[in-house]
Design a protein around this motif. Structure first.
Motif, mmCIF file in Angstrom:
data_model
loop_
_atom_site.group_PDB
_atom_site.id
_atom_site.type_symbol
_atom_site.label_atom_id
_atom_site.label_comp_id
_atom_site.label_asym_id
_atom_site.label_seq_id
_atom_site.Cartn_x
_atom_site.Cartn_y
_atom_site.Cartn_z
ATOM 1 N N GLY A 17 0.800 -1.228 0.000
ATOM 2 C CA GLY A 17 0.000 0.000 0.000
ATOM 3 C C GLY A 17 0.829 1.274 0.000
ATOM 4 N N LEU A 18 2.141 1.170 0.234
ATOM 5 C CA LEU A 18 3.008 2.344 0.196
ATOM 6 C C LEU A 18 3.393 2.655 -1.239
ATOM 7 N N TYR A 19 3.890 3.844 -1.453
ATOM 8 C CA TYR A 19 4.327 4.256 -2.782
ATOM 9 C C TYR A 19 5.845 4.376 -2.802
ATOM 10 N N ASP A 20 6.455 4.059 -3.945
ATOM 11 C CA ASP A 20 7.903 4.208 -4.090
ATOM 12 C C ASP A 20 8.312 5.676 -4.075
ATOM 13 N N LEU A 21 7.467 6.519 -4.646
ATOM 14 C CA LEU A 21 7.826 7.923 -4.819
ATOM 15 C C LEU A 21 6.571 8.785 -4.711
ATOM 16 N N THR A 22 6.671 9.858 -3.944
ATOM 17 C CA THR A 22 5.583 10.825 -3.831
ATOM 18 C C THR A 22 6.147 12.216 -4.070
ATOM 19 N N PHE A 23 5.482 12.977 -4.925
ATOM 20 C CA PHE A 23 5.802 14.375 -5.148
ATOM 21 C C PHE A 23 4.751 15.215 -4.442
ATOM 22 N N LEU A 24 5.186 16.209 -3.715
ATOM 23 C CA LEU A 24 4.282 17.156 -3.077
ATOM 24 C C LEU A 24 4.675 18.548 -3.545
ATOM 25 N N TYR A 25 3.698 19.306 -4.004
ATOM 26 C CA TYR A 25 3.912 20.692 -4.395
ATOM 27 C C TYR A 25 2.946 21.493 -3.551
ATOM 28 N N ALA A 26 3.462 22.375 -2.696
ATOM 29 C CA ALA A 26 2.585 23.025 -1.730
ATOM 30 C C ALA A 26 2.962 24.483 -1.511
ATOM 31 N N ASN A 27 1.961 25.246 -1.154
ATOM 32 C CA ASN A 27 2.109 26.638 -0.773
ATOM 33 C C ASN A 27 1.364 26.815 0.538
ATOM 34 N N PHE A 95 10.702 9.265 -1.014
ATOM 35 C CA PHE A 95 10.913 8.035 -1.765
ATOM 36 C C PHE A 95 11.621 6.982 -0.917
ATOM 37 N N HIS A 96 11.363 5.738 -1.270
ATOM 38 C CA HIS A 96 12.016 4.576 -0.674
ATOM 39 C C HIS A 96 13.115 4.143 -1.631
ATOM 40 N N ASP A 97 13.871 3.119 -1.250
ATOM 41 C CA ASP A 97 14.835 2.564 -2.194
ATOM 42 C C ASP A 97 14.069 2.044 -3.406
ATOM 43 N N ILE A 98 14.357 2.582 -4.560
ATOM 44 C CA ILE A 98 13.705 2.189 -5.807
ATOM 45 C C ILE A 98 14.737 1.398 -6.597
ATOM 46 N N CYS A 132 -0.313 18.757 -14.462
ATOM 47 C CA CYS A 132 -1.287 19.071 -15.502
ATOM 48 C C CYS A 132 -1.877 17.776 -16.044
ATOM 49 N N SER A 133 -3.069 17.849 -16.529
ATOM 50 C CA SER A 133 -3.811 16.644 -16.910
ATOM 51 C C SER A 133 -3.432 16.080 -18.280
ATOM 52 N N LYS A 134 -2.467 16.679 -18.958
ATOM 53 C CA LYS A 134 -2.150 16.194 -20.302
ATOM 54 C C LYS A 134 -1.379 14.876 -20.285
ATOM 55 N N TYR A 135 -0.849 14.467 -19.107
ATOM 56 C CA TYR A 135 -0.080 13.226 -19.018
ATOM 57 C C TYR A 135 -0.919 12.080 -18.483
ATOM 58 N N SER A 136 -0.673 10.897 -19.002
ATOM 59 C CA SER A 136 -1.319 9.695 -18.477
ATOM 60 C C SER A 136 -0.564 9.261 -17.215
ATOM 61 N N TYR A 137 -1.137 8.338 -16.475
ATOM 62 C CA TYR A 137 -0.506 7.833 -15.260
ATOM 63 C C TYR A 137 0.856 7.200 -15.584
ATOM 64 N N ILE A 138 0.929 6.440 -16.673
ATOM 65 C CA ILE A 138 2.190 5.803 -17.074
ATOM 66 C C ILE A 138 3.242 6.858 -17.418
ATOM 67 N N GLU A 139 2.825 7.907 -18.105
ATOM 68 C CA GLU A 139 3.754 8.978 -18.450
ATOM 69 C C GLU A 139 4.235 9.726 -17.204
ATOM 70 N N ILE A 140 3.340 9.969 -16.264
ATOM 71 C CA ILE A 140 3.730 10.629 -15.010
ATOM 72 C C ILE A 140 4.733 9.766 -14.247
ATOM 73 N N GLY A 144 8.323 11.212 -13.603
ATOM 74 C CA GLY A 144 8.657 11.381 -12.183
ATOM 75 C C GLY A 144 9.945 10.676 -11.811
ATOM 76 N N LYS A 145 10.093 9.432 -12.249
ATOM 77 C CA LYS A 145 11.324 8.693 -11.945
ATOM 78 C C LYS A 145 12.524 9.304 -12.670
ATOM 79 N N ALA A 146 12.305 9.801 -13.890
ATOM 80 C CA ALA A 146 13.401 10.440 -14.626
ATOM 81 C C ALA A 146 13.867 11.709 -13.911
ATOM 82 N N LEU A 147 12.917 12.510 -13.437
ATOM 83 C CA LEU A 147 13.287 13.724 -12.700
ATOM 84 C C LEU A 147 14.009 13.391 -11.406
ATOM 85 N N LEU A 148 13.515 12.395 -10.671
ATOM 86 C CA LEU A 148 14.195 11.990 -9.438
ATOM 87 C C LEU A 148 15.614 11.525 -9.756
ATOM 88 N N SER A 149 15.782 10.746 -10.803
ATOM 89 C CA SER A 149 17.118 10.278 -11.189
ATOM 90 C C SER A 149 18.048 11.455 -11.485
#
Length: 163
Positions: A17-27, A95-98, A132-140, A144-149
């Motif tokens: 139930g945990l996620y490997d990676l979570t992005f949070l953008y907050a103000n 993120f956890h060890d990916i 933004c909604s233009k990306y599919s879940y697979i694309e996100i 996301g992993k590419a940016l983290l890398s």
């Protein structure tokens, strides 16, 4: 005054139930999140604007715009908002060890790090585009992993330059 927002993206849900990676953008602060925190995952906080201080077992650090802080797993920390009326904007990567990038995490991420660089700022400022909604879940997931890398490579390069 700017509007408060709190947006999350979860990538790659595990069987537990945990996620490997979570992005949070907050103000602004999320009232549901306690100010004193300890996590069992890595956390990179990229401070964009506002006035805040980070207190951790490594000391107290005034946060400057465009600063990234790495908090290893099980590190006590809390944010102190210097002026409640002024919102502080940040991006948090949890993120956890990916497996695909475990070698990039390495020993460098097992200690507290603080870094400012134009390259790191550029990478972090791409993260809000994932919302933004233009990306599919697979694309996100892939983006996301590419940016983290790329962010981890940035930290590794800075660590090599300092040694």
């Amino acid at each position: 005054m700017e509007e408060r927002f709190y947006k999350k993206i979860h990538i790659d849900r595990r069987a537990n139930g945990l996620y490997d990676l979570t992005f949070l953008y907050a103000n602004g602060a999320d009232p549901a999140v306690p100010r004193d925190e300890i996590h069992n995952h890595y956390e990179i906080i990229f401070f964009i604007s506002g006035e805040a201080e980070l207190v951790s077992e490594f000391g107290q650090q005034k946060l400057k715009p465009n600063t990234a802080i790495v908090l290893p797993p099980n590190t006590y920390h809390k944010l102190i908002i210097c002026e409640e009326k002024m919102l502080y904007k940040r991006i948090v990567l949890a993120f956890h060890d990916i497996s695909e990038i475990s070698e990039l995490i390495g020993d460098k991420m097992k200690k507290f790090l603080l870094l400012q660089s134009d390259e790191l700022t550029h990478l972090f400022m791409q993260i809000p585009n994932l919302y933004c909604s233009k990306y599919s879940y697979i694309e996100i997931n892939a983006l996301g992993k590419a940016l983290l890398s790329q962010i981890l490579v940035c930290f590794n390069m800075a660590d090599r330059r300092s040694n």
